[in-house]
Write an enzyme that holds these catalytic residues in place. Structure first.
Site, PDB file in Angstrom:
ATOM      1  CB  THR A  46      -0.918   0.019   1.237  1.00 47.10           C
ATOM      2  OG1 THR A  46      -1.707  -1.161   1.249  1.00 47.10           O
ATOM      3  CG2 THR A  46      -1.824   1.234   1.224  1.00 47.10           C
ATOM      4  CB  THR A  47       3.713   2.274   2.166  1.00 46.69           C
ATOM      5  OG1 THR A  47       2.946   1.956   3.326  1.00 46.69           O
ATOM      6  CG2 THR A  47       4.525   3.520   2.438  1.00 46.69           C
ATOM      7  CE1 TYR A 109     -16.687  -0.358  -4.589  1.00 49.50           C
ATOM      8  CE2 TYR A 109     -17.065  -2.331  -5.906  1.00 49.50           C
ATOM      9  CZ  TYR A 109     -17.409  -1.040  -5.553  1.00 49.50           C
ATOM     10  OH  TYR A 109     -18.474  -0.421  -6.164  1.00 49.50           O
ATOM     11  NE  ARG A 140      -4.358   1.940   3.072  1.00 49.70           N
ATOM     12  CZ  ARG A 140      -4.294   3.061   2.354  1.00 49.70           C
ATOM     13  NH1 ARG A 140      -5.025   3.186   1.262  1.00 49.70           N
ATOM     14  NH2 ARG A 140      -3.510   4.055   2.724  1.00 49.70           N
ATOM     15  CE  LYS A 163       1.258  -4.141   6.965  1.00 51.24           C
ATOM     16  NZ  LYS A 163       1.545  -3.270   5.799  1.00 51.24           N
ATOM     17  CB  ILE A 205       4.981  -5.090   7.272  1.00 49.92           C
ATOM     18  CG1 ILE A 205       5.544  -6.507   7.135  1.00 49.92           C
ATOM     19  CG2 ILE A 205       5.053  -4.364   5.928  1.00 49.92           C
ATOM     20  CD1 ILE A 205       4.810  -7.388   6.138  1.00 49.92           C
TER      21      ILE A 205
END
Length: 286
Positions: A46-47, A109, A140, A163, A205
């Site tokens: 994501t980052t 989603y 998210r 994670k 992480i």
């Protein structure tokens, strides 16, 4: 699994002023975190703004990270989707010969059932030539992967850890109490890492480890007192990382530290002037 104990850095993807991948900036970030004591690198999570990079760009970033790293640290690569077959296709189309594991996010989603999440990951793990680390981030994905689902998946021979970014310490305790001994519980929340290590977590992480790998080395490998005091140093800076969405804050902080630029891709925008000023101010106290 010992190679994934400690600090995994969720690497940013630096961009230049034209919005292209800045490979020179990537080299500076990788060298900074390796010298600071990181234990492994996580590429295109994501980052790393993976959702706005093309397949070709993602492959280029992975290849460059492997080249810069030059075998010094293990590498985890992000491959996830809300389309199970699309994730499998990407696995099959990606050269994973120099990758130690993939990090795969729970389907977003679609909001699948727990059984759907389980089957999704089982299909991915069956297809993947390297081990799989699950990624649960309800903020998210809009669906939580329950502890029972994680524990069911922990029995799969090619799924080695999770994670956990649910922010739910009780859920993390349930996983840690009942998981196989060699299944890794990894913190996905920087500020909960010290607490999660206390209940059996194997490290993090981390977003802020892009900037402060030395602090995370202490959190992950220091004594409980050292870890607590190291985590306290991040109390003021951490919320600023998410004030305008990740990785806007961490890239702005990297700019102030002189490591790389702060350009992001739409629909994200660079930090506003007020956030920029606040990050600059607080960074001087870390």
């Amino acid at each position: 699994m010992k190679k994934f104990i400690g600090t995994g850095v969720a690497l940013v993807t630096p961009f230049d002023e034209e919005g292209n991948v800045d490979f020179g900036g990537l080299e500076k970030v990788v060298e900074h975190v390796i010298k600071g004591g990181a234990d492994y690198l996580v590429v295109q999570g994501t980052t790393g703004e993976a959702s706005t990079l093309s397949r070709e760009e993602k492959r280029s970033v992975l290849a460059e990270a492997i080249k810069i790293n030059s075998g010094r640290l293990p590498i985890v690569y992000g491959i996830g989707a809300n389309n199970t077959q699309a994730a499998i296709d990407e696995i099959n189309d990606t050269d994973l010969s120099n990758v130690d594991a993939i990090l795969s996010v729970s389907p977003y989603y679609n909001k699948p059932t727990q059984t759907g999440i389980q089957i999704h990951f089982e299909k991915i793990a069956d297809a993947c030539p390297v081990p799989v680390i699950l990624y649960n981030v309800p903020g998210r994905t809009m669906s939580n992967m329950a502890s029972q689902t994680t524990l069911a998946l922990s029995k799969h021979a090619n799924i080695i850890g999770v994670k956990e970014a649910s922010g739910d310490l009780v859920q993390c305790m349930e996983i840690c109490k009942n998981k196989p001994e060699d299944f890794l519980l990894i913190s996905g929340d920087d500020m909960l890492t010290a607490s999660m290590i206390a209940i059996g977590c194997e490290g993090a992480i981390s977003v802020l480890a892009n900037c402060y790998p030395d602090i995370f080395k202490t959190i992950c490998h220091g004594s409980p007192l050292e870890a607590k005091n190291a985590a306290f140093r991040l109390l003021e800076i951490n919320p600023l990382m998410y004030a305008e969405s990740n990785p806007v804050g961490v890239k702005n902080l990297l700019k102030h530290l002189g490591i790389c630029g702060d350009q992001v891709r739409l629909p994200l925008l660079r930090a506003t002037e007020s956030l920029d000023a606040k990050i600059k101010e607080v960074a001087q106290t870390v």
